[in-house]
Design a protein around this motif. Structure first.
Motif, PDB file in Angstrom:
ATOM      1  N   ALA A 189       0.826  -1.212   0.000  1.00 48.82           N
ATOM      2  CA  ALA A 189       0.000   0.000   0.000  1.00 48.82           C
ATOM      3  C   ALA A 189       0.859   1.260   0.000  1.00 48.82           C
ATOM      4  N   LYS A 190       1.933   1.245   0.751  1.00 47.87           N
ATOM      5  CA  LYS A 190       2.807   2.429   0.811  1.00 47.87           C
ATOM      6  C   LYS A 190       3.333   2.768  -0.583  1.00 47.87           C
ATOM      7  N   TYR A 191       3.789   1.751  -1.307  1.00 44.84           N
ATOM      8  CA  TYR A 191       4.307   2.002  -2.654  1.00 44.84           C
ATOM      9  C   TYR A 191       3.186   2.488  -3.579  1.00 44.84           C
ATOM     10  N   LEU A 192       2.049   1.797  -3.562  1.00 43.76           N
ATOM     11  CA  LEU A 192       0.969   2.145  -4.490  1.00 43.76           C
ATOM     12  C   LEU A 192       0.400   3.532  -4.214  1.00 43.76           C
ATOM     13  N   LYS A 193       0.295   3.902  -2.940  1.00 51.19           N
ATOM     14  CA  LYS A 193      -0.234   5.231  -2.613  1.00 51.19           C
ATOM     15  C   LYS A 193       0.770   6.324  -2.961  1.00 51.19           C
ATOM     16  N   GLU A 194       2.053   6.008  -2.970  1.00 50.94           N
ATOM     17  CA  GLU A 194       3.039   6.982  -3.451  1.00 50.94           C
ATOM     18  C   GLU A 194       2.872   7.221  -4.949  1.00 50.94           C
ATOM     19  N   MET A 195       2.481   6.161  -5.668  1.00 50.51           N
ATOM     20  CA  MET A 195       2.250   6.281  -7.107  1.00 50.51           C
ATOM     21  C   MET A 195       0.909   6.953  -7.411  1.00 50.51           C
ATOM     22  N   ASN A 196      -0.099   6.665  -6.566  1.00 56.49           N
ATOM     23  CA  ASN A 196      -1.428   7.248  -6.753  1.00 56.49           C
ATOM     24  C   ASN A 196      -2.141   7.286  -5.401  1.00 56.49           C
ATOM     25  N   PRO A 197      -2.193   8.448  -4.754  1.00 56.12           N
ATOM     26  CA  PRO A 197      -2.795   8.557  -3.415  1.00 56.12           C
ATOM     27  C   PRO A 197      -4.279   8.202  -3.380  1.00 56.12           C
ATOM     28  N   ASN A 198      -4.927   8.131  -4.537  1.00 54.79           N
ATOM     29  CA  ASN A 198      -6.369   7.852  -4.570  1.00 54.79           C
ATOM     30  C   ASN A 198      -6.696   6.362  -4.502  1.00 54.79           C
ATOM     31  N   ILE A 199      -5.682   5.506  -4.578  1.00 54.55           N
ATOM     32  CA  ILE A 199      -5.923   4.061  -4.488  1.00 54.55           C
ATOM     33  C   ILE A 199      -6.482   3.720  -3.105  1.00 54.55           C
ATOM     34  N   LYS A 200      -7.561   2.953  -3.085  1.00 56.90           N
ATOM     35  CA  LYS A 200      -8.166   2.526  -1.819  1.00 56.90           C
ATOM     36  C   LYS A 200      -7.549   1.205  -1.372  1.00 56.90           C
ATOM     37  N   VAL A 201      -7.235   1.121  -0.096  1.00 55.20           N
ATOM     38  CA  VAL A 201      -6.633  -0.090   0.469  1.00 55.20           C
ATOM     39  C   VAL A 201      -7.573  -0.641   1.531  1.00 55.20           C
ATOM     40  N   TRP A 202      -8.062  -1.870   1.278  1.00 60.00           N
ATOM     41  CA  TRP A 202      -9.009  -2.505   2.196  1.00 60.00           C
ATOM     42  C   TRP A 202      -8.343  -3.708   2.857  1.00 60.00           C
ATOM     43  N   GLY A 203      -8.299  -3.680   4.184  1.00 62.49           N
ATOM     44  CA  GLY A 203      -7.744  -4.796   4.950  1.00 62.49           C
ATOM     45  C   GLY A 203      -8.845  -5.742   5.385  1.00 62.49           C
ATOM     46  N   ILE A 204      -8.606  -7.032   5.240  1.00 63.69           N
ATOM     47  CA  ILE A 204      -9.601  -8.034   5.642  1.00 63.69           C
ATOM     48  C   ILE A 204      -9.210  -8.604   6.998  1.00 63.69           C
ATOM     49  N   ASP A 205     -10.138  -8.516   7.925  1.00 64.43           N
ATOM     50  CA  ASP A 205      -9.940  -8.961   9.304  1.00 64.43           C
ATOM     51  C   ASP A 205     -10.901 -10.116   9.575  1.00 64.43           C
ATOM     52  N   THR A 206     -10.780 -10.718  10.743  1.00 68.26           N
ATOM     53  CA  THR A 206     -11.665 -11.823  11.120  1.00 68.26           C
ATOM     54  C   THR A 206     -12.274 -11.546  12.487  1.00 68.26           C
ATOM     55  N   TYR A 207     -13.423 -12.128  12.748  1.00 66.52           N
ATOM     56  CA  TYR A 207     -14.056 -11.989  14.062  1.00 66.52           C
ATOM     57  C   TYR A 207     -13.200 -12.726  15.095  1.00 66.52           C
ATOM     58  N   GLY A 208     -12.869 -12.006  16.177  1.00 65.19           N
ATOM     59  CA  GLY A 208     -11.935 -12.524  17.170  1.00 65.19           C
ATOM     60  C   GLY A 208     -10.625 -11.770  17.148  1.00 65.19           C
TER      61      GLY A 208
END
Length: 454
Positions: A189-208
């Motif tokens: 994400a750090k690299y991609l947002k440096e290339m384009n700050p508008n890129i959305k980064v979604w993290g997938i978490d789990t219950y618990g």
């Protein structure tokens, strides 16, 4: 062209378009297939980077021992590199990890210590604590510490991010990643947002796990923490490699949805991926309303399905947890197919002759024995015959004197295939407790009758 060693083949993994499981979604959905790395997971990238940085810093010396707490994939990358570079490995892991992962580590010559899952990270029994203790006790040892070693993040900043940018020709709009140590999502994400700050980064978490609530509130809430099945994502502490600033949001996925989507990836896309890939795609589907037609989404597929053969790709395992409906015969469906039958039992204090007369009157060949309402054994016609041939006076003895081991209990969701493996000449039936707490018996005859009705 050839490579000098297996480590040179790490990286440059393909992007593959998903077509079936993501059909409800707008945009183009691409999977970054990290299973083509030599260790079959994305962790090869950061494992090698951590070792090389430790070598340069003088922390890892020739002939040294690499120690790490790992769920399997990082250990695989470290073990593979250790073989090439001449190091020893000791890994600690948790008892929720698949047997395939542990066996794979041992295949590379690593020592693996299995620790309990359901303890705090600070507990001396936890796999974090045991690995830290070993680092102090083992001579010439270096702990990779994938959670807090920022070489983890740097590997993905240098490799994974640039690869995705180049492969999508800079058109990527969304990055979706299951978050465990945090290195993959944070570095990429750090690299991609440096290339384009508008890129959305979604993290997938789990219950618990604590990631989602911490991102949204800044509160580390221990009440969020409880055991879960999903492997490879979620944590009960905050690794330094998780850079919340480059992650726009977290989405939680249930164990069931993650497991079933993992299975669907193989059945509908022909992609044999691991549990975190299933979680990531399931999470993307939950967030699907956010997507537009011209979006380009990249989902990281971390590891290979071969490490989950005893779990997500095992139908009995899925049924036992209620994740899979009765697509094939189970103990539950066998009971539904036949008429209600009250199980007949005999108290252990009744005589052999009384027991035989009950069996004869009911035309049954075996009967469970109970003591204070609990099933403690069984008697068959063969048991009675053999006992009386040896000693006819036993007919007045208590039946427990000739009892054999009890029928095995099975889960309601156990498949007919697995039940059949339990039935042989010595065990001619199994017991199962139904939804109402009643004990039922399933015999060879019941199984044959159920099969014949298919």
């Amino acid at each position: 062209m050839w490579y000098n060693n297996i480590l040179e083949t790490i990286g440059n993994t393909p992007l593959v378009k998903l077509n079936i499981v993501t059909k409800p979604l707008k945009g183009t959905i691409l999977a970054k297939i990290e299973t083509t790395n030599p260790g079959n997971s994305i962790k090869d990238r950061m494992a090698l980077k951590m070792i090389e940085d430790a070598e340069q810093a003088g922390l890892l010396k020739p002939g040294g021992t690499i120690i790490e707490g790992t769920s399997g994939n990082t250990g695989m990358g470290l073990a593979m590199a250790a073989v090439v570079k001449g190091y020893h490995c000791i890994f600690t892991t948790t008892d929720k990890q698949s047997k395939e992962k542990i066996d794979a580590l041992r295949a590379f010559g690593a020592e693996v210590i299995v620790c309990p899952t359901n303890v705090d990270p600070e507990d001396p029994r936890s796999y974090y604590s045991v690995s830290s203790r070993l680092e102090k006790e083992v001579p010439n040892a270096w702990k990779a510490n994938q959670y807090d070693n920022l070489s983890n993040t740097q590997a993905h900043y240098e490799q994974t991010g640039p690869e995705i940018w180049e492969q999508t020709e800079g058109k990527i709009t969304h990055l979706v990643v299951g978050v465990g140590t945090g290195g993959t999502i944070s570095g990429t994400a750090k690299y991609l947002k440096e290339m384009n700050p508008n890129i959305k980064v979604w993290g997938i978490d789990t219950y618990g796990s604590i990631f989602k609530k911490y991102k949204e509130t800044g509160i580390f809430d221990k009440s969020e923490i409880y055991p879960y099945i999903t492997e490879g994502i979620g944590e009960d502490f905050l690794p330094e490699n998780v850079n919340f600033d480059v992650i726009d949001l977290f989405e939680k996925v249930t164990d069931k949805d993650a497991a079933l989507m993992t299975r669907d990836l193989a059945r509908k896309e022909g992609i044999f991926a691991g549990n975190s890939a299933g979680a990531a795609v399931a999470g993307l589907l939950q967030l699907g309303n956010e997507l537009k037609d011209d979006d380009v989404v990249v989902v990281i597929f971390h590891d290979h399905g071969s490490r989950y053969m005893g779990k997500m790709y095992n139908e009995d395992w899925l049924r036992e947890r209620g994740f899979l409906k009765d697509e094939k015969l189970t103990a539950k469906s066998i009971l539904k197919r036949r008429a209600n039958q009250d199980i007949v039992t005999v108290d252990v204090k009744q005589s052999v002759l009384e027991t035989f007369n009950i069996m004869k009157s009911l035309n049954i060949s075996q009967i469970p024995l109970t003591q204070q309402g609990m099933v403690v054994g069984k008697v068959t016609e063969a048991d009675i015959l053999n006992a009386l041939l040896d000693n006819p006076s036993l007919k007045s003895a208590e039946v427990e004197s000739i009892a054999s081991k009890p029928f095995p209990f099975v889960d309601l969701n156990m498949s007919i295939d697995k039940i059949s493996t339990l039935i042989d000449k010595d065990t001619q039936a199994v017991l199962v407790e139904d939804e109402f707490g009643r004990i039922n018996i399933i015999t060879q005859y019941d199984i044959i009758s159920a099969i014949s009705e298919i």
